[in-house]
Enzyme design. Structure first.
Site, PDB file in Angstrom:
ATOM      1  N   ASP A 127      -1.276  -0.864   6.097  1.00  0.00           N
ATOM      2  CA  ASP A 127      -1.328  -0.285   7.444  1.00  0.00           C
ATOM      3  C   ASP A 127      -2.718  -0.205   8.034  1.00  0.00           C
ATOM      4  O   ASP A 127      -2.859   0.153   9.209  1.00  0.00           O
ATOM      5  CB  ASP A 127      -0.763   1.138   7.401  1.00  0.00           C
ATOM      6  N   ASP A 131       0.875  -1.164   0.000  1.00  0.00           N
ATOM      7  CA  ASP A 131       0.000   0.000   0.000  1.00  0.00           C
ATOM      8  C   ASP A 131       0.919   1.223   0.000  1.00  0.00           C
ATOM      9  O   ASP A 131       2.135   1.096   0.197  1.00  0.00           O
ATOM     10  CB  ASP A 131      -0.893  -0.052   1.240  1.00  0.00           C
ATOM     11  N   ASP A 164      -0.127   5.222   1.042  1.00  0.00           N
ATOM     12  CA  ASP A 164      -0.368   6.178   2.133  1.00  0.00           C
ATOM     13  C   ASP A 164      -0.504   5.455   3.467  1.00  0.00           C
ATOM     14  O   ASP A 164      -1.324   4.545   3.612  1.00  0.00           O
ATOM     15  CB  ASP A 164      -1.647   6.976   1.869  1.00  0.00           C
TER      16      ASP A 164
END
Length: 217
Positions: free
Chosen positions: A169, A8, A10
């Site tokens: 995250d 991922d 951001d």
């Protein structure tokens, strides 16, 4: 055997929330609407730009109006493509990505950030050619947590699920991995809101220097 790592963006490789907050508030200020806080920004990130704008609009206006949402979304994308001056790479990411490359692993990127802002921030960071495959939040008709974007990255790299690990995250990333039945590593220093132990993952880490060993554990 792991042959690639898909990330991922951001909250996983970069902390872009300050720039996203600034872009959002540029839009809101121009429309005469209340501004949002940095903490609100972090809470709105994860499901792509359209959902971010819907959450932002709901917070400042108390409701979503389709015409206003579309207008705010278009204005947000205008600023979002240029919002990377305050974005920071998380500690030790660069050295670890270079190490993984040195081990012969492919690198993929699967983000809900729209593709144009994704390409813009990658160029800003000097990462134009770092990833073998990049899928953005508007690359397909669906976005994460639908597993299709992750599977599209694998298809572009010519690999199957047993050959990759996915690193993210957030709740969105964990759900994406679970629905794809992919091996998932949770980076705990990003934009997650739930306790890490409640999310699907095979391993978790707070320091990128731990990642290479965890991938082969």
């Amino acid at each position: 055997m792991i042959r690639a790592v898909v990330f991922d963006l951001d909250g996983t490789l970069i902390d872009s929330a300050p720039d996203i907050c600034r872009a959002a508030n540029q839009v809101l200020e121009g429309e005469g609407l209340p501004l949002i806080t940095f903490e609100q920004t972090r809470g709105f990130v994860g499901r792509g730009a359209r959902v971010f704008v819907e959450r932002m609009e709901l917070a400042v206006a108390g409701a979503n109006d389709p015409l206003r949402t579309a207008h705010l979304h278009a204005r947000f994308l205008h600023f979002y493509e240029r919002a990377h001056e305050a974005t920071q790479i998380y500690p030790h990411v660069v050295e670890v990505l270079e190490r993984l490359r040195g081990q012969g692993l492919q690198l993929g990127l699967c983000t809900n950030k729209p593709l144009r802002p994704t390409r813009a921030v990658l160029a800003h960071l000097g990462w134009d050619t770092l990833f073998d495959a990049v899928i953005g939040g508007d690359s397909l008709p669906v976005a994460k947590p639908d597993p299709a974007p992750l599977l599209a990255v694998l298809e572009r790299m010519g690999l199957g699920l047993p050959e990759i690990a996915y690193i993210g995250d957030s709740e969105t990333d964990a759900e994406t991995a679970q629905r794809a039945q992919a091996r998932f590593g949770l980076y705990t220093e990003g934009y997650r809101k739930a306790a890490p132990e409640t999310l699907y993952h095979q391993f978790r880490f707070s320091d990128y220097r731990e990642l290479p060993e965890l991938l082969h554990g």
